[in-house]
Design an enzyme around this catalytic site. Structure first.
Site, PDB file in Angstrom:
ATOM      1  CB  ALA A  30      -0.931  -0.012   1.205  1.00 47.27           C
ATOM      2  N   GLY A  31       2.009   1.151  -0.700  1.00 42.30           N
ATOM      3  CA  GLY A  31       2.877   2.327  -0.849  1.00 42.30           C
ATOM      4  C   GLY A  31       2.304   3.220  -1.940  1.00 42.30           C
ATOM      5  N   GLY A  74       1.150   1.035  -5.054  1.00 42.84           N
ATOM      6  CA  GLY A  74       0.015   0.169  -4.737  1.00 42.84           C
ATOM      7  C   GLY A  74      -1.257   0.959  -4.484  1.00 42.84           C
ATOM      8  CB  VAL A 107       4.404  -3.422 -10.608  1.00 35.75           C
ATOM      9  CG1 VAL A 107       3.062  -3.706 -11.247  1.00 35.75           C
ATOM     10  CG2 VAL A 107       4.217  -3.005  -9.169  1.00 35.75           C
ATOM     11  CG  ASN A 145      11.484  -2.181 -10.883  1.00 31.05           C
ATOM     12  OD1 ASN A 145      11.311  -2.793 -11.934  1.00 31.05           O
ATOM     13  ND2 ASN A 145      11.120  -0.928 -10.711  1.00 31.05           N
ATOM     14  CG  HIS A 189      11.248  -1.390 -16.600  1.00 32.41           C
ATOM     15  ND1 HIS A 189      10.609  -0.516 -17.407  1.00 32.41           N
ATOM     16  CD2 HIS A 189      11.017  -0.965 -15.336  1.00 32.41           C
ATOM     17  CE1 HIS A 189      10.021   0.409 -16.687  1.00 32.41           C
ATOM     18  NE2 HIS A 189      10.250   0.163 -15.432  1.00 32.41           N
TER      19      HIS A 189
HETATM   20  N1  APR Z   1       4.264  -7.503   2.218  1.00 32.43           N
HETATM   21  C1  APR Z   1       3.444  -6.474   1.935  1.00 32.43           C
HETATM   22  N2  APR Z   1       3.891  -5.224   1.746  1.00 32.43           N
HETATM   23  C2  APR Z   1       5.202  -5.008   1.856  1.00 32.43           C
HETATM   24  C3  APR Z   1       6.117  -6.032   2.149  1.00 32.43           C
HETATM   25  C4  APR Z   1       5.602  -7.338   2.338  1.00 32.43           C
HETATM   26  N3  APR Z   1       6.379  -8.364   2.635  1.00 32.43           N
HETATM   27  N4  APR Z   1       7.362  -5.491   2.180  1.00 32.43           N
HETATM   28  C5  APR Z   1       7.235  -4.180   1.920  1.00 32.43           C
HETATM   29  N5  APR Z   1       5.930  -3.879   1.710  1.00 32.43           N
HETATM   30  C6  APR Z   1       5.319  -2.595   1.431  1.00 32.43           C
HETATM   31  C7  APR Z   1       5.936  -1.445   2.197  1.00 32.43           C
HETATM   32  O1  APR Z   1       5.484  -1.421   3.542  1.00 32.43           O
HETATM   33  C8  APR Z   1       5.450  -0.239   1.383  1.00 32.43           C
HETATM   34  O2  APR Z   1       4.227   0.280   1.888  1.00 32.43           O
HETATM   35  O3  APR Z   1       5.508  -2.227   0.061  1.00 32.43           O
HETATM   36  C9  APR Z   1       5.250  -0.816  -0.020  1.00 32.43           C
HETATM   37  C10 APR Z   1       6.181  -0.214  -1.064  1.00 32.43           C
HETATM   38  O4  APR Z   1       5.802   1.096  -1.216  1.00 32.43           O
HETATM   39  P1  APR Z   1       6.810   2.305  -1.564  1.00 32.43           P
HETATM   40  O5  APR Z   1       8.011   2.228  -0.692  1.00 32.43           O
HETATM   41  O6  APR Z   1       5.981   3.551  -1.598  1.00 32.43           O
HETATM   42  O7  APR Z   1       7.324   1.918  -3.045  1.00 32.43           O
HETATM   43  P2  APR Z   1       6.526   2.128  -4.407  1.00 32.43           P
HETATM   44  O8  APR Z   1       6.944   3.429  -5.012  1.00 32.43           O
HETATM   45  O9  APR Z   1       5.094   1.849  -4.180  1.00 32.43           O
HETATM   46  O10 APR Z   1       7.185   0.982  -5.319  1.00 32.43           O
HETATM   47  C11 APR Z   1       6.919  -0.376  -5.097  1.00 32.43           C
HETATM   48  O11 APR Z   1       7.300  -0.892  -7.404  1.00 32.43           O
HETATM   49  O12 APR Z   1       8.190   0.344  -9.172  1.00 32.43           O
HETATM   50  C12 APR Z   1       8.433  -0.633  -8.208  1.00 32.43           C
HETATM   51  O13 APR Z   1      10.771  -0.334  -7.761  1.00 32.43           O
HETATM   52  C13 APR Z   1       9.488  -0.160  -7.224  1.00 32.43           C
HETATM   53  O14 APR Z   1       9.794  -2.309  -6.298  1.00 32.43           O
HETATM   54  C14 APR Z   1       9.207  -1.056  -6.058  1.00 32.43           C
HETATM   55  C15 APR Z   1       7.679  -1.221  -6.096  1.00 32.43           C
END
Ligand code: APR
Length: 312
Positions: A9-10, A13, A118, A120, A175
């Site tokens: 939910a970053g 997401g 999605v 990386n 990519h």
């Molecule tokens: N289970 C569920 N969520 C998780 C887990 C896990 N095991 N590990 C990390 N997360 C969550 C984090 O808590 C965070 O809320 O994944 C989210 C990632 O969000 P952001 O740090 O905001 O990253 P974002 O910009 O959303 O990118 C996510 O997409 O484009 C790719 O390279 C980027 O791999 C990255 C992904």
């Protein structure tokens, strides 16, 4: 189909969940994350926009995979973006653990979902999710090509001062460095791009496209792009949910198409209720075909790195 789950939910997401919800094509979008309160808070916020935006899809925020039960489509965005000082291999190791764990949890509660990855590094994470899930290869795919094509279309439109809706752009391959632009199939108002722009102008736009994500990271300082990436993932979900078999460039499993075997690579594919319903073989020029083969070899080498980590 009535349920989509978005894991993570970053930025990426939550924006993906919002876009899917606003399409109003499923009953529920479940958002899950390891951070307590985050998916719940964001879900509440999005639900409170339903009255204004007039959509009925309900957002459910949770830290419990039980709530993802019976998902038709799952988008995996969980993972870390690359941070300063982190090598590509460090990122690979960290995100491989996350994607492996997430895929196992999802499969405990959903038998046969379509999975869109999605996180990386995309090609490796898609391969990993496919291996761990044990699902048919067509049910697991990655998002990269729609985003790159959309960035390419934007740069073409800006260069020529036309609307993006007048542009068709296509990138295949992987990519980043091994992205394969396909100028021979790009058009502006139906005219071939190659008749409108010089080779050096096209190369300049290709360069901007492959650098598209890095340019945004450089400007933002912290975090990476998520508006266009989320649109790209959401449109894949829409084609699957609506079973509309639209053709998009996606990271799909190849079994001989384009003369390439046994690798996840960005190619044009139809997306419908069974995931990738067909890899479509467009007519490419010889240099484009060769670039796609080179990209497939580069991805295979990267998958080897992943296998080495798994065997450690
Ligand atoms: N289970 C569920 N969520 C998780 C887990 C896990 N095991 N590990 C990390 N997360 C969550 C984090 O808590 C965070 O809320 O994944 C989210 C990632 O969000 P952001 O740090 O905001 O990253 P974002 O910009 O959303 O990118 C996510 O997409 O484009 C790719 O390279 C980027 O791999 C990255 C992904």
């Amino acid at each position: 189909m009535n349920k989509v789950t978005v894991v993570g939910a970053g930025k990426y997401g939550s924006m993906t969940a919002l876009r899917i919800a606003e399409y109003d094509i499923v009953q529920e979008v479940v958002m899950t994350d390891i951070v307590e309160g985050l998916p719940q808070g964001l879900a509440l916020d999005i639900n409170q926009s339903r009255f204004v935006e007039q959509f009925n899809t309900k957002l459910i925020g949770t830290n419990d995979y039980k709530d993802t039960e019976g998902s038709d489509v799952v988008v995996i965005t969980a993972g870390l973006p690359r941070k300063p000082g982190m090598s590509r291999m460090d990122l690979l190791e960290v995100n491989a653990k996350i994607v492996e764990g997430v895929t196992e949890e999802i499969l405990k509660y959903s038998d046969n979902p379509s999975i869109i990855v999605v996180t990386n590094p995309l090609d490796q994470m898609t391969t990993l999710a496919s291996d761990v899930s044990g699902l048919p290869k067509n049910k697991v795919m990655g998002q990269a090509g729609i985003l790159d094509s959309s960035r390419f279309a934007y740069f073409i439109a800006e260069k020529l001062s036309v609307d993006t809706s007048d542009v068709y752009a296509l990138t295949l391959g992987s990519h980043g460095e091994t992205m394969v632009p396909v100028p021979s199939l790009c058009t502006v108002k139906g005219e071939p791009l190659t008749d409108i722009l010089s080779e050096s102008d096209i190369n300049e736009l290709v360069e901007k496209t492959s650098n598209g994500g890095a340019e945004i990271v450089g400007l933002l300082k912290t975090g990476s792009a998520y508006f266009a990436p989320a649109s790209s993932a959401a449109v894949m979900v829409k084609s699957i949910v609506n079973n509309s078999d639209e053709i998009f460039p996606v990271c799909a499993w190849l079994e001989g198409q384009y003369g390439i075997d046994d690798v996840y690579l960005g190619v044009p594919a139809k997306l419908g209720k069974n995931g990738v319903t067909e890899v479509v073989e467009f007519e490419l020029t010889e240099p484009e075909k060769n670039a796609l083969i080179d990209a497939s070899n580069a991805v295979k080498a990267k998958v080897e790195e992943l296998n080495n980590i798994k065997n450690q």
